[in-house]
Design an enzyme around this catalytic site. Structure first.
Site, PDB file in Angstrom:
ATOM      1  N   ARG A  69     -14.724  -9.490 -13.402  1.00 52.09           N
ATOM      2  CA  ARG A  69     -15.086 -10.310 -12.255  1.00 52.09           C
ATOM      3  C   ARG A  69     -16.404 -11.017 -12.561  1.00 52.09           C
ATOM      4  NH1 ARG A  69     -16.945  -7.756  -8.533  1.00 52.09           N
ATOM      5  NH2 ARG A  69     -16.754  -5.605  -9.155  1.00 52.09           N
ATOM      6  N   TYR A 197      -8.375 -13.544 -15.406  1.00 51.70           N
ATOM      7  CA  TYR A 197      -8.627 -12.094 -15.348  1.00 51.70           C
ATOM      8  C   TYR A 197      -8.329 -11.565 -13.930  1.00 51.70           C
ATOM      9  CZ  TYR A 197     -10.876  -7.720 -14.572  1.00 51.70           C
ATOM     10  OH  TYR A 197     -11.090  -6.433 -14.180  1.00 51.70           O
ATOM     11  N   GLY A 198      -7.678 -10.433 -13.872  1.00 48.51           N
ATOM     12  CA  GLY A 198      -7.182  -9.854 -12.620  1.00 48.51           C
ATOM     13  C   GLY A 198      -8.080  -9.982 -11.401  1.00 48.51           C
ATOM     14  N   LYS A 206      -9.554  -8.361  -4.286  1.00 46.89           N
ATOM     15  CA  LYS A 206     -10.939  -8.466  -3.815  1.00 46.89           C
ATOM     16  C   LYS A 206     -11.127  -9.681  -2.909  1.00 46.89           C
ATOM     17  CE  LYS A 206     -12.199  -5.029  -6.492  1.00 46.89           C
ATOM     18  NZ  LYS A 206     -12.467  -3.697  -5.922  1.00 46.89           N
ATOM     19  N   HIS A 226     -14.346  -1.154   0.751  1.00 52.74           N
ATOM     20  CA  HIS A 226     -14.095  -0.851  -0.665  1.00 52.74           C
ATOM     21  C   HIS A 226     -13.991   0.675  -0.794  1.00 52.74           C
ATOM     22  CE1 HIS A 226     -15.631  -1.453  -5.090  1.00 52.74           C
ATOM     23  NE2 HIS A 226     -14.322  -1.442  -5.039  1.00 52.74           N
ATOM     24  N   SER A 248     -18.205  -0.004  -8.007  1.00 50.53           N
ATOM     25  CA  SER A 248     -17.228  -0.135  -9.083  1.00 50.53           C
ATOM     26  C   SER A 248     -17.647   0.767 -10.253  1.00 50.53           C
ATOM     27  CB  SER A 248     -17.165  -1.577  -9.572  1.00 50.53           C
ATOM     28  OG  SER A 248     -16.857  -2.425  -8.499  1.00 50.53           O
ATOM     29  N   CYS A 250     -17.400   4.029 -10.654  1.00 50.71           N
ATOM     30  CA  CYS A 250     -17.974   5.346 -10.346  1.00 50.71           C
ATOM     31  C   CYS A 250     -16.875   6.391 -10.162  1.00 50.71           C
ATOM     32  CB  CYS A 250     -18.836   5.290  -9.090  1.00 50.71           C
ATOM     33  SG  CYS A 250     -20.482   4.646  -9.384  1.00 50.71           S
ATOM     34  N   GLY A 251     -15.646   6.079 -10.553  1.00 55.54           N
ATOM     35  CA  GLY A 251     -14.584   7.099 -10.527  1.00 55.54           C
ATOM     36  C   GLY A 251     -13.780   7.171  -9.245  1.00 55.54           C
ATOM     37  N   THR A 253     -10.778   5.895  -8.621  1.00 54.09           N
ATOM     38  CA  THR A 253      -9.374   6.214  -8.905  1.00 54.09           C
ATOM     39  C   THR A 253      -9.236   7.700  -9.257  1.00 54.09           C
ATOM     40  OG1 THR A 253      -9.077   3.948  -9.659  1.00 54.09           O
ATOM     41  CG2 THR A 253      -7.354   5.498 -10.262  1.00 54.09           C
ATOM     42  N   ASP A 277      -8.725   1.990  -3.858  1.00 60.23           N
ATOM     43  CA  ASP A 277      -9.740   0.933  -3.967  1.00 60.23           C
ATOM     44  C   ASP A 277     -10.110   0.279  -2.636  1.00 60.23           C
ATOM     45  OD1 ASP A 277     -11.460  -0.604  -5.653  1.00 60.23           O
ATOM     46  OD2 ASP A 277     -10.087  -2.294  -5.525  1.00 60.23           O
ATOM     47  N   ASN A 375     -13.590  -2.775 -19.913  1.00 56.76           N
ATOM     48  CA  ASN A 375     -13.008  -3.078 -18.595  1.00 56.76           C
ATOM     49  C   ASN A 375     -11.511  -3.394 -18.705  1.00 56.76           C
ATOM     50  OD1 ASN A 375     -13.130  -3.502 -15.757  1.00 56.76           O
ATOM     51  ND2 ASN A 375     -13.250  -5.714 -16.071  1.00 56.76           N
ATOM     52  N   SER A 376     -10.845  -2.824 -19.712  1.00 52.03           N
ATOM     53  CA  SER A 376      -9.402  -3.048 -19.817  1.00 52.03           C
ATOM     54  C   SER A 376      -8.696  -2.278 -18.701  1.00 52.03           C
ATOM     55  CB  SER A 376      -8.892  -2.616 -21.188  1.00 52.03           C
ATOM     56  OG  SER A 376      -9.249  -1.278 -21.446  1.00 52.03           O
ATOM     57  N   ARG A 377      -7.508  -2.732 -18.357  1.00 53.37           N
ATOM     58  CA  ARG A 377      -6.885  -2.255 -17.115  1.00 53.37           C
ATOM     59  C   ARG A 377      -5.426  -1.871 -17.274  1.00 53.37           C
ATOM     60  NH1 ARG A 377     -10.260  -2.390 -12.326  1.00 53.37           N
ATOM     61  NH2 ARG A 377     -12.215  -3.225 -13.092  1.00 53.37           N
ATOM     62  N   ARG A 408     -24.422   6.562  -8.021  1.00 52.57           N
ATOM     63  CA  ARG A 408     -24.707   7.171  -9.319  1.00 52.57           C
ATOM     64  C   ARG A 408     -26.221   7.299  -9.405  1.00 52.57           C
ATOM     65  NH1 ARG A 408     -22.304   7.170 -14.652  1.00 52.57           N
ATOM     66  NH2 ARG A 408     -20.342   6.296 -13.884  1.00 52.57           N
ATOM     67  N   GLY A 503     -11.757  17.419 -11.019  1.00 60.02           N
ATOM     68  CA  GLY A 503     -11.033  18.289 -10.081  1.00 60.02           C
ATOM     69  C   GLY A 503     -11.972  19.167  -9.264  1.00 60.02           C
ATOM     70  N   ASN A 505     -14.600  18.410  -7.853  1.00 62.07           N
ATOM     71  CA  ASN A 505     -15.133  17.737  -6.667  1.00 62.07           C
ATOM     72  C   ASN A 505     -14.424  18.225  -5.400  1.00 62.07           C
ATOM     73  OD1 ASN A 505     -16.936  16.312  -8.213  1.00 62.07           O
ATOM     74  ND2 ASN A 505     -15.562  14.556  -8.484  1.00 62.07           N
TER      75      ASN A 505
HETATM   76  C1  OXD Z   1     -13.826  -3.272  -8.971  1.00 60.09           C
HETATM   77  C2  OXD Z   1     -12.382  -3.084  -9.171  1.00 60.09           C
HETATM   78  O1  OXD Z   1     -14.462  -3.973  -9.757  1.00 60.09           O
HETATM   79  O2  OXD Z   1     -11.780  -2.322  -8.391  1.00 60.09           O
HETATM   80  O3  OXD Z   1     -14.356  -2.696  -8.017  1.00 60.09           O
HETATM   81  O4  OXD Z   1     -11.800  -3.702 -10.074  1.00 60.09           O
HETATM   82 MN    MN Z   2     -12.975  -1.746  -6.723  1.00 60.23          MN
END
Ligand code: OXD
Ligand code: MN
Length: 598
Positions: A69, A197-198, A206, A226, A248, A250-251, A253, A277, A375-377, A408, A503, A505
């Site tokens: 982004r 890019y996505g 977004k 978010h 973004s 920070c884990g 997913t 997300d 930042n590959s997806r 963080r 886990g 957490n």
């Molecule tokens: C972000 C994403 O950047 O979800 O927050 O891709």
């Molecule tokens: Mn996001």
């Protein structure tokens, strides 16, 4: 596909500008998507992967200058500059339309215009919203068909109404200097040009579901955040839902798809994923807060995803998945990324499309030496997720018991604390921050304030956004969820993480839910309520192969007043920069914090 005059006249207008050779409506059928997949493979836009190991999966590479982004090229174009606020880039709408018209004109020549009708949320449900994206990219069509609900039923649900978000995307020549991601919240319009890019071009994500939706949410009395949404199932079958906002990378997913430690699984605990997300949140008929995930898939960061960090995400990518900018293992026509396993492929192509030499990998220079871009997806369908909540398609969404903010922070924030009340919780969210890591920027420990993890995504003035949060709390009254802050990233003086995370957490989530039900007491501190050490279960817990002790937990739950005083000063600077639209209530909260720290 439709006689809707608003849709047809808008498409005519856009067609006249971009001048496509032909127009194709996306009807959502597998047959049509299959044809497009075949065409993309023929032109080299996508590579079909090993059908046995990764059925229905494809690899795509974006231009090397187009991999993330672009916040500095993202604009909120409100008629009045002050309505965009101080943390958004602003352009006058008339000026922006004129500028971008030049870039769009003729940009589809020789190409097809794909018309993608999509729904954010369950098609036709009260809380869903419709968008139409025009694009010249098959990759965008195929990603949108995973990330949103796409097709004829969407256009049927729209009927003859004008209520849709108009999105125009053109890949053009992908030039960085002419790349613009522009939002016109007052016109329900998004224009994106010169990127493929996505995050810049999947306009439902977004651009619509956060920036435009946050604007609509304020106008209509709901919130677009978010946030991930997850459900914790207790051994007695009860499920409590939490939504959580993290900046973004920070884990989110990983937390959304958490697998509880074995001792909890054996007792019957389970975590269900509703979203990873974005959450759309509103007050339900019973006066409680309800959340839906408006998306239909996951656009997750691949590097670091593995059997330990997130087995559910990994499983979700095993079929019908589009990988972007990961490495290509030529030996078996599969994919690879850093952190997947300890077997880097010997015969591979990197994210730039070059032959990759695994012996030259240098952690300090990931972008140039890694197989996969950092930042590959993966774009994966929600229905392939093993822990997808049975409530995923519920049009009403799920009731939210707790809201969690996380950042963080190496030292300042403890593992977890609870705000005193909603307004204090809004304060905690408003000053959410992450410290940059060495890997990201070279400068360690620089605090970036990321209010509610929405810094790049608020579609209007941040001060008004905070005001909207406070108003929602007033409407909710005693039915408001409790608000918490967590920090999985606290370190010791050598920079080692003090908390194992992933886990484990779950142990913190259980304290949070016990607090919401009034089942556990807490100690009141300068910053809010903190757990008593005895109340976070550490049975069987290890960190980095060593037994985790109560002393370690003590350290994780300590509040360093000197550091917090410094933080309060930083907050004052941040609040001052927002200007007069910052609600007085939040200044009061800051004063209370300062007094508590004296
Ligand atoms: C972000 C994403 O950047 O979800 O927050 O891709
Ligand atoms: Mn996001």
């Amino acid at each position: 596909m439709t006689n809707n005059k608003y849709v047809l006249s808008w498409i005519d207008e856009m067609k006249a500008m971009v001048q496509p050779d032909k127009v194709v409506w996306i009807d959502g059928s597998e047959a049509q998507l299959d044809e497009l997949r075949a065409e993309a493979c023929k032109t080299g836009e996508m590579i079909k992967l090993n059908e046995e190991k990764l059925p229905g999966c494809y690899l795509h590479r974006t231009a090397v200058n187009d991999v993330a982004r672009v916040e500095d090229r993202t604009f909120i174009c409100t008629r009045k500059k002050e309505d965009a606020g101080n943390i958004n880039n602003w352009m006058d709408p008339a000026e922006c339309y004129a500028k971008l018209t030049k870039l769009y004109t003729g940009s589809y020549k020789g190409k097809t215009m794909y018309v993608i009708p999509y729904s954010m949320g369950v098609v036709g449900s009260d809380f869903a919203k419709i968008g139409i994206e025009l694009t010249d990219s098959i990759y965008v069509v195929l990603n949108m068909a995973i990330m949103t609900r796409v097709g004829k039923n969407v256009i049927d649900a729209l009927g003859d109404k004008p209520d849709f978000v108009k999105g125009l995307h053109a890949t053009a020549d992908c030039s960085q200097e002419n790349r613009y991601i522009c939002h016109f919240p007052e016109d329900n319009t998004i224009w994106s040009v010169n990127s493929a890019y996505g995050g810049n071009v999947l306009l439902g994500k977004k651009c619509f579901a956060l920036r435009i939706a946050s604007y609509l949410g304020r106008k209509e009395g709901w919130m677009a955040e978010h946030m991930l949404i997850l459900g914790v199932e207790f051994p007695n079958g009860d499920i409590k839902y939490v939504s959580a906002a993290f900046p973004s990378a920070c884990g989110k997913t990983n937390l959304a798809m958490l697998i509880p430690p074995e001792i909890y699984r054996n007792k019957g605990y389970k975590v269900w994923t509703v979203g990873d997300d974005i959450a759309w949140i509103r007050i339900g008929e019973d006066g409680r807060l309800y959340a839906i995930n408006p998306e239909n898939g996951f656009f997750g960061v691949a590097p670091g995803t593995n059997e330990h960090s997130n087995p559910n995400a990994l499983a979700t990518t095993k079929k019908d998945c589009i990988f972007t900018n990961v490495g290509h293992n030529l030996d078996d026509n599969t994919v690879w990324w850093e952190g997947l396993d300890n077997n880097p492929p010997k015969n591979a192509i990197n994210w730039k499309g070059e032959k990759w030499d695994y012996t030259k990998y240098n952690k300090a220079d990931k972008v140039n030496t890694s197989c996969a871009h950092p930042n590959s997806r993966f774009t994966a369908s929600a229905k392939n997720c093993p822990c997808l909540s049975p409530m995923f398609n519920s049009p009403e969404g799920v009731p939210v018991t707790a809201i969690i903010f996380g950042g963080r922070r190496a030292k300042t924030a403890p593992l977890v604390y609870q705000s005193r009340d909603w307004a204090h919780g809004v304060f905690v969210g408003s000053v959410l921050a992450s410290e940059t890591t060495a890997a990201a920027t070279g400068a360690v420990g620089v605090v970036r304030r990321d209010p509610m993890a929405m810094r790049p995504f608020i579609g209007y003035h941040v001060g008004d956004y905070f005001g909207h949060w406070l108003e929602m709390g007033e409407k909710l009254g005693d039915k408001a969820p409790k608000i918490f802050h967590v920090n999985w990233f606290r370190t010791d003086d050598e920079g080692n993480f003090l908390w194992p995370g992933f886990g484990d957490n779950m142990r913190v989530l259980l304290w949070i839910l016990a607090r919401c039900e009034g089942k556990v007491s807490a100690r009141e501190t300068e910053i809010g309520y903190l757990p008593y050490v005895k109340d976070i279960d550490i049975e069987g817990l290890e960190n980095d192969g060593k037994e985790f002790t109560h002393m370690m937990l003590d350290e994780l739950l300590s509040v360093d007043k000197a550091l917090w005083r410094e933080d309060a000063e930083n907050i004052e600077g941040f609040y001052t920069s927002i200007g007069e639209r910052l609600p007085a209530k939040l200044w009061e909260e800051l004063e209370t914090l300062k007094k508590n720290l004296e």
